[in-house]
Design a protein around this motif. Structure first.
Motif, PDB file in Angstrom:
ATOM      1  N   GLU A   1      -7.240 -15.657   9.991  1.00 51.66           N
ATOM      2  CA  GLU A   1      -8.488 -17.489   9.938  1.00 51.66           C
ATOM      3  C   GLU A   1      -8.124 -17.873   8.407  1.00 51.66           C
ATOM      4  N   ILE A   2      -7.570 -17.377   7.579  1.00 52.33           N
ATOM      5  CA  ILE A   2      -7.151 -17.992   5.929  1.00 52.33           C
ATOM      6  C   ILE A   2      -5.664 -19.403   6.744  1.00 52.33           C
TER       7      ILE A   2
ATOM      8  N   GLU B   1      -4.859 -19.391   9.540  1.00 55.45           N
ATOM      9  CA  GLU B   1      -5.043 -20.692  10.615  1.00 55.45           C
ATOM     10  C   GLU B   1      -5.662 -21.969   9.812  1.00 55.45           C
ATOM     11  N   GLN B   2      -6.683 -21.610   8.668  1.00 57.09           N
ATOM     12  CA  GLN B   2      -6.881 -23.353   7.887  1.00 57.09           C
ATOM     13  C   GLN B   2      -6.042 -23.847   7.109  1.00 57.09           C
TER      14      GLN B   2
ATOM     15  N   GLN C   1      -4.264 -25.642   9.955  1.00 57.91           N
ATOM     16  CA  GLN C   1      -5.079 -27.306   9.677  1.00 57.91           C
ATOM     17  C   GLN C   1      -5.390 -28.721   8.719  1.00 57.91           C
TER      18      GLN C   1
ATOM     19  N   ASP D   1      -7.118 -27.818   6.582  1.00 56.81           N
ATOM     20  CA  ASP D   1      -7.821 -28.080   6.000  1.00 56.81           C
ATOM     21  C   ASP D   1      -9.119 -27.661   5.021  1.00 56.81           C
TER      22      ASP D   1
ATOM     23  N   GLY E   1     -11.895 -25.440   4.592  1.00 56.76           N
ATOM     24  CA  GLY E   1     -12.646 -24.650   5.218  1.00 56.76           C
ATOM     25  C   GLY E   1     -11.638 -23.205   4.840  1.00 56.76           C
ATOM     26  N   LEU E   2     -10.559 -23.577   3.863  1.00 62.63           N
ATOM     27  CA  LEU E   2      -9.712 -22.430   3.451  1.00 62.63           C
ATOM     28  C   LEU E   2     -10.120 -22.087   1.875  1.00 62.63           C
TER      29      LEU E   2
ATOM     30  N   ARG F   1     -13.683 -21.713   2.061  1.00 59.35           N
ATOM     31  CA  ARG F   1     -15.173 -21.229   2.770  1.00 59.35           C
ATOM     32  C   ARG F   1     -14.546 -19.405   2.889  1.00 59.35           C
ATOM     33  N   CYS F   2     -13.086 -19.417   3.129  1.00 63.11           N
ATOM     34  CA  CYS F   2     -12.744 -18.045   3.986  1.00 63.11           C
ATOM     35  C   CYS F   2     -12.334 -17.551   2.021  1.00 63.11           C
TER      36      CYS F   2
ATOM     37  N   THR G   1      -9.506 -33.847   6.232  1.00 65.25           N
ATOM     38  CA  THR G   1     -10.550 -34.098   5.601  1.00 65.25           C
ATOM     39  C   THR G   1     -10.481 -34.464   4.515  1.00 65.25           C
TER      40      THR G   1
END
Length: 554
Positions: free
Chosen positions: A251-252, A254-255, A258, A260, A263-264, A266-267, A382
């Motif tokens: 997930e890290i 993937e952020q 992107q 993001d 989002g990074l 938040r992970c 973003t």
């Protein structure tokens, strides 16, 4: 009967049982079968790679009652005695506890006596690097003139600490780290033989944590079996080892793919809730990036697993340049964790650095990707990523400038930077274009030195004239001239003729320009330090002086 740990229970008793180390096994087997035996062997390598195990098997091969060979019977009294650690003619010495010279001399004094029951008296000296200088001298005397019935088997993790006089009298075998796949294969073999249930992913985690040591892998396997109450599952093993769930790491990534930033973060915050080992987290991120890079190059994941599909998708989404950059930043971030006041902050800064220095997208001046003259555009999507993207754009702009250009980064506007000047001028070259032409031709080595110390006199039609100052005439070799002419032909005109004249000139060559600009930057840096109020205060307080040579411009 008391429980026997797996590392001892599954210790190899034959060369065929040894995992890996084929280069050592082949050499030893050939020497034994052809009766070309040396009197001293040195086994080197990190812990748990099989140094003492191989030495004991070699001692068994030398003394088997069926004869000297690479395949001892394993059934005779000698073979069983060696396996059980009670063979009287195998003298095992721990150099760490017997490093005194008197003890070594006593040991060497017994070398002259014939073996009691075996064919050879075998001295197995473990961690031999722990011997003192006098002990090494005592050993050297015996190694120089060894009796025919004695063999020395030395083992060490630090061969550099052994005197060259000892090394030169031994045949040295360097045992390699085992690959995770080799350790995993041995673990599954043992689990099958022990009739224990397991998940392949759990074995893979243990093999990776063993760091090339099969003995460490078996010790971790013992621990995992006890932790899981007789079975091996991925989740309990991850919990025992303190490793992260693969999904959280992906997930890290993937952020990152992107861009993001929100989002990074938040992970990273979710990881902080579980108080994970951040060094281990960066190590696993590095491993995932390695797998992505291999997928991009070879088309397949070097490690099978349930996360392979997500890694395949990331390999399509990330550029190879991004993957290489992230990998290097992860490695550097792991080293920096020891110096950061808070490991969580160090981890998060590493992730921010990955996003901040992500290369900007190159687009053509007409707005389409690729080709032509380029300008840097941020990939941030973003508003939270804006500061990081601005830093990345500045870094990309600075790196995009040709050598010798001013590398000071200007403030970005709308996450974009100013369009750099074209590296070359189409058509006829003007004298001021010579430095840019050198960069555009991507010259290197002596050819670049030759071109950089010349001044462009004239370029007319198919003739280009350069002036070489007399002090640089030694660079004027015919082979370098031919290579420079060929580069100019590829760059300007296939029929171009290069003429270089040696004469004095008042004009600056590209090399002179770079030197002058470097001097100016150095003087400006020194001036800035001298005018700094804090520095001035320190000079007055401590009667200090500034060393200009210690100041380096940014």
């Amino acid at each position: 009967m008391s429980y026997q740990v797996l590392a001892r229970k599954w210790r190899p008793h034959r060369f065929e049982d040894v995992v890996g180390q084929e280069h050592v096994l082949r050499a030893l087997a050939n020497a034994l079968d052809s009766d070309r035996l040396h009197h001293a062997y040195l086994f080197t390598g990190t812990r748990g790679t099989g140094k003492t195990t191989l030495a004991r098997i070699l001692a068994k091969c030398l003394n088997c009652e069926q004869g000297v060979s690479s395949t001892p019977c394993g059934e005779c009294d000698t073979c069983r005695s060696v396996d059980e650690g009670r063979f009287v003619d195998l003298i095992e010495v721990d150099a760490a506890s017997r490093a005194k010279v008197d003890e070594t001399r006593d040991l060497m004094d017994n070398v002259q006596y014939a073996p009691s029951v075996g064919r050879f008296k075998v001295y197995l000296i473990d961690e031999v690097h722990m011997f003192s200088g006098h002990s090494f001298n005592a050993l050297l005397k015996t190694l120089e003139e060894p009796p025919p019935h004695v063999k020395f088997l030395l083992a060490t993790t630090e061969p550099k600490r052994i005197p060259i006089t000892i090394l030169s009298r031994c045949i040295q075998f360097n045992l390699k780290h085992l690959a995770p796949a080799q350790i995993e294969s041995q673990l599954t073999k043992i689990l099958d033989a022990e009739t224990l249930s397991y998940e392949p992913a759990a074995c893979r985690l243990i093999a990776q944590s063993a760091e090339g040591s099969l003995r460490d892998g078996l010790s971790l396997l013992d621990q995992a079996i006890a932790y899981g109450n007789g079975s091996l599952a991925e989740a309990p093993v991850r919990e025992m080892l303190g490793t992260l769930d693969a999904g959280a790491l992906l997930e890290i990534l993937e952020q990152l793919a992107q861009a993001d930033a929100a989002g990074l973060m938040r992970c990273a915050a979710r990881l902080a809730e579980h108080q994970h080992d951040y060094a281990a987290a960066l190590a696993e991120i590095s491993n995932c990036l390695y797998r992505i890079a291999v997928i991009q190059v070879a088309g397949s994941d070097p490690e099978s697993g349930v996360d392979s599909e997500r890694l395949q998708a990331l390999a399509q989404e990330m550029s190879p340049e991004d993957v290489q950059l992230y990998y290097q930043i992860a490695l550097q971030g792991r080293r920096d964790l020891a110096m950061t006041p808070d490991p969580q902050v160090g981890f998060e800064m590493t992730l921010v650095r990955m996003l901040a220095f992500r290369p900007a997208v190159a687009v053509a001046s007409d707005g389409t990707a690729g080709g032509g003259q380029t300008r840097a555009v941020s990939q941030a999507t973003t508003s939270a990523a804006a500061p990081a993207a601005a830093v990345g754009a500045q870094a990309s702009a600075a790196l995009a400038k040709p050598a010798g250009a001013d590398n000071t980064a200007s403030a970005p506007t709308d996450d974009a930077v100013a369009e750099p000047r074209p590296a070359t001028v189409a058509g006829t070259l003007q004298p001021d274009d010579w430095g840019q032409a050198i960069d555009a031709m991507q010259l290197s080595g002596l050819v670049r030195q030759l071109a950089s110390h010349c001044v462009l006199k004239q370029h007319s039609g198919q003739k280009l004239e350069l002036i070489m100052p007399p002090e640089h005439e030694p660079l004027l070799a015919s082979v370098q001239q031919e290579r420079l002419q060929q580069a100019l032909r590829d760059y300007l005109d296939p029929d171009l003729k290069l003429v270089i004249t040696v004469e004095k000139t008042e004009r600056e060559s590209p090399a002179d320009v770079r030197l002058r600009e470097a001097d100016e930057r150095q003087r400006e840096a020194v001036r800035a330090v001298e005018q700094d109020p804090l520095v001035q205060s320190m000079m007055e307080t401590f009667n200090a002086e500034i060393d200009p040579q210690s100041i380096q411009p940014e």
